[in-house]
Design a protein around this motif. Structure first.
Motif, PDB file in Angstrom:
ATOM      1  N   ALA A 188      13.461  -7.635  -4.690  1.00  0.00           N
ATOM      2  CA  ALA A 188      12.729  -8.910  -4.608  1.00  0.00           C
ATOM      3  C   ALA A 188      11.815  -8.923  -3.389  1.00  0.00           C
ATOM      4  CB  ALA A 188      13.712 -10.072  -4.558  1.00  0.00           C
ATOM      5  N   LEU A 189      12.336  -8.479  -2.249  1.00  0.00           N
ATOM      6  CA  LEU A 189      11.523  -8.427  -1.032  1.00  0.00           C
ATOM      7  C   LEU A 189      10.334  -7.475  -1.220  1.00  0.00           C
ATOM      8  CD1 LEU A 189      11.094  -9.113   1.971  1.00  0.00           C
ATOM      9  CD2 LEU A 189      12.601  -7.183   2.511  1.00  0.00           C
ATOM     10  N   HIS A 190      10.589  -6.335  -1.803  1.00  0.00           N
ATOM     11  CA  HIS A 190       9.540  -5.349  -2.050  1.00  0.00           C
ATOM     12  C   HIS A 190       8.418  -5.949  -2.914  1.00  0.00           C
ATOM     13  CE1 HIS A 190       8.340  -1.078  -2.088  1.00  0.00           C
ATOM     14  NE2 HIS A 190       7.927  -1.286  -3.318  1.00  0.00           N
ATOM     15  N   HIS A 191       8.791  -6.602  -3.993  1.00  0.00           N
ATOM     16  CA  HIS A 191       7.793  -7.195  -4.894  1.00  0.00           C
ATOM     17  C   HIS A 191       7.035  -8.342  -4.226  1.00  0.00           C
ATOM     18  CE1 HIS A 191      10.359  -5.179  -8.005  1.00  0.00           C
ATOM     19  NE2 HIS A 191       9.154  -4.768  -8.325  1.00  0.00           N
ATOM     20  N   LEU A 192       7.733  -9.199  -3.496  1.00  0.00           N
ATOM     21  CA  LEU A 192       7.061 -10.311  -2.811  1.00  0.00           C
ATOM     22  C   LEU A 192       6.067  -9.801  -1.770  1.00  0.00           C
ATOM     23  CD1 LEU A 192      10.052 -12.786  -2.402  1.00  0.00           C
ATOM     24  CD2 LEU A 192       8.056 -13.046  -3.909  1.00  0.00           C
ATOM     25  N   LEU A 193       6.433  -8.741  -1.072  1.00  0.00           N
ATOM     26  CA  LEU A 193       5.513  -8.173  -0.082  1.00  0.00           C
ATOM     27  C   LEU A 193       4.286  -7.550  -0.745  1.00  0.00           C
ATOM     28  CD1 LEU A 193       8.109  -6.665   2.400  1.00  0.00           C
ATOM     29  CD2 LEU A 193       6.448  -8.479   2.907  1.00  0.00           C
ATOM     30  N   VAL A 194       4.464  -6.948  -1.915  1.00  0.00           N
ATOM     31  CA  VAL A 194       3.309  -6.405  -2.650  1.00  0.00           C
ATOM     32  C   VAL A 194       2.353  -7.539  -3.014  1.00  0.00           C
ATOM     33  CG1 VAL A 194       2.559  -5.339  -4.819  1.00  0.00           C
ATOM     34  CG2 VAL A 194       4.465  -4.360  -3.556  1.00  0.00           C
ATOM     35  N   PHE A 195       2.905  -8.641  -3.520  1.00  0.00           N
ATOM     36  CA  PHE A 195       2.051  -9.779  -3.889  1.00  0.00           C
ATOM     37  C   PHE A 195       1.357 -10.368  -2.661  1.00  0.00           C
ATOM     38  CE2 PHE A 195       5.159 -10.276  -7.569  1.00  0.00           C
ATOM     39  CZ  PHE A 195       4.341  -9.605  -8.449  1.00  0.00           C
ATOM     40  N   ALA A 196       2.065 -10.466  -1.547  1.00  0.00           N
ATOM     41  CA  ALA A 196       1.462 -10.987  -0.314  1.00  0.00           C
ATOM     42  C   ALA A 196       0.327 -10.077   0.149  1.00  0.00           C
ATOM     43  CB  ALA A 196       2.524 -11.113   0.775  1.00  0.00           C
TER      44      ALA A 196
ATOM     45  N   ILE B 101      -1.454   2.332  -7.405  1.00  0.00           N
ATOM     46  CA  ILE B 101      -0.064   2.377  -6.928  1.00  0.00           C
ATOM     47  C   ILE B 101       0.856   1.636  -7.892  1.00  0.00           C
ATOM     48  CG2 ILE B 101       1.506   1.541  -5.122  1.00  0.00           C
ATOM     49  CD1 ILE B 101      -0.762   2.165  -3.108  1.00  0.00           C
ATOM     50  N   LEU B 102       0.399   0.508  -8.411  1.00  0.00           N
ATOM     51  CA  LEU B 102       1.221  -0.249  -9.364  1.00  0.00           C
ATOM     52  C   LEU B 102       1.450   0.540 -10.652  1.00  0.00           C
ATOM     53  CD1 LEU B 102      -0.286  -3.813  -8.847  1.00  0.00           C
ATOM     54  CD2 LEU B 102       1.883  -2.921  -7.964  1.00  0.00           C
TER      55      LEU B 102
ATOM     56  N   GLY C 120       1.777   8.850  -1.520  1.00  0.00           N
ATOM     57  CA  GLY C 120       0.506   9.411  -1.066  1.00  0.00           C
ATOM     58  C   GLY C 120      -0.636   8.407  -1.178  1.00  0.00           C
ATOM     59  N   ALA C 121      -0.672   7.667  -2.280  1.00  0.00           N
ATOM     60  CA  ALA C 121      -1.705   6.640  -2.453  1.00  0.00           C
ATOM     61  C   ALA C 121      -1.530   5.526  -1.418  1.00  0.00           C
ATOM     62  CB  ALA C 121      -1.657   6.079  -3.872  1.00  0.00           C
ATOM     63  N   TYR C 122      -0.269   5.197  -1.111  1.00  0.00           N
ATOM     64  CA  TYR C 122       0.013   4.169  -0.105  1.00  0.00           C
ATOM     65  C   TYR C 122      -0.510   4.611   1.266  1.00  0.00           C
ATOM     66  CZ  TYR C 122       2.600   0.780   2.677  1.00  0.00           C
ATOM     67  OH  TYR C 122       2.928  -0.209   3.558  1.00  0.00           O
ATOM     68  N   VAL C 123      -0.275   5.867   1.608  1.00  0.00           N
ATOM     69  CA  VAL C 123      -0.774   6.400   2.881  1.00  0.00           C
ATOM     70  C   VAL C 123      -2.307   6.365   2.897  1.00  0.00           C
ATOM     71  CG1 VAL C 123      -0.962   8.512   4.275  1.00  0.00           C
ATOM     72  CG2 VAL C 123       1.262   7.794   3.367  1.00  0.00           C
ATOM     73  N   LEU C 124      -2.930   6.710   1.782  1.00  0.00           N
ATOM     74  CA  LEU C 124      -4.393   6.670   1.691  1.00  0.00           C
ATOM     75  C   LEU C 124      -4.915   5.250   1.909  1.00  0.00           C
ATOM     76  CD1 LEU C 124      -7.067   8.093   1.186  1.00  0.00           C
ATOM     77  CD2 LEU C 124      -6.665   7.807  -1.273  1.00  0.00           C
ATOM     78  N   VAL C 125      -4.271   4.263   1.287  1.00  0.00           N
ATOM     79  CA  VAL C 125      -4.675   2.863   1.491  1.00  0.00           C
ATOM     80  C   VAL C 125      -4.513   2.494   2.963  1.00  0.00           C
ATOM     81  CG1 VAL C 125      -4.114   0.461   0.975  1.00  0.00           C
ATOM     82  CG2 VAL C 125      -4.202   2.116  -0.873  1.00  0.00           C
ATOM     83  N   GLY C 126      -3.411   2.922   3.558  1.00  0.00           N
ATOM     84  CA  GLY C 126      -3.184   2.616   4.970  1.00  0.00           C
ATOM     85  C   GLY C 126      -4.260   3.211   5.865  1.00  0.00           C
TER      86      GLY C 126
END
Length: 150
Positions: free
Chosen positions: A9-17, A137-138, A84-90
């Motif tokens: 739940a925390l993971h999903h809420l943070l993605v939406f935020a 990523i999604l 890897g995509a997350y690191v690229l976005v970062g």
């Protein structure tokens, strides 16, 4: 089981935020940037950075304390692609963040400061590309959850 639910739940809420803050940044970068808007963008970007950091922590906690176990994730090529995509976005997000900080500094030195429209458009493009990568990523997350390997 409850730990897994709370972490998911925390993971999903943070993605939406995270997505909401990027969309807000993109929207604010469409209009005229006055002092109020520049400060709002900088605060949103700080919130985006905080959400991204917390998202990474929540994701790692899911890997090591979630129901699926670390073997599922660490041997899953979709997980590696997603990370890897997350690191690229970062890494991409550093470009607008540094620019927003520079704009705020220029604004504090000169209250009449307005960023160059070409530079604003460039930062808007980077933010929108980040949103596209988050969509990727999604898709990778859905593949990861359904297909442990090729």
């Amino acid at each position: 089981m409850l730990t897994d639910l709370l972490l998911a739940a925390l993971h999903h809420l943070l993605v939406f935020a995270l997505i909401a803050m990027l969309v807000a940044e993109s929207t604010l970068l469409r209009g005229t940037l006055d002092a109020t808007t520049l400060n709002r963008i900088a605060r949103l970007d700080a919130g985006y950075g905080a959400a991204a950091g917390l998202l990474l922590v929540a994701g790692l906690l899911r890997v090591f304390y979630g129901v699926k176990g670390s073997d599922f994730y660490l041997h899953n090529p979709w997980f590696h692609a997603k990370l890897g995509a997350y690191v690229l976005v970062g890494l991409l997000s550093l470009l607008p963040t540094l620019r927003f900080l520079r704009w705020r500094k220029a604004l504090s030195a000169n209250p009449a400061f307005l960023p160059d429209p070409t530079d604003v458009a460039r930062q808007r493009g980077v933010v929108r590309f980040e949103l596209i990568l988050i969509a990727v990523i999604l898709v990778l997350a859905a593949a990861m959850a359904r297909y442990g390997g090729f």
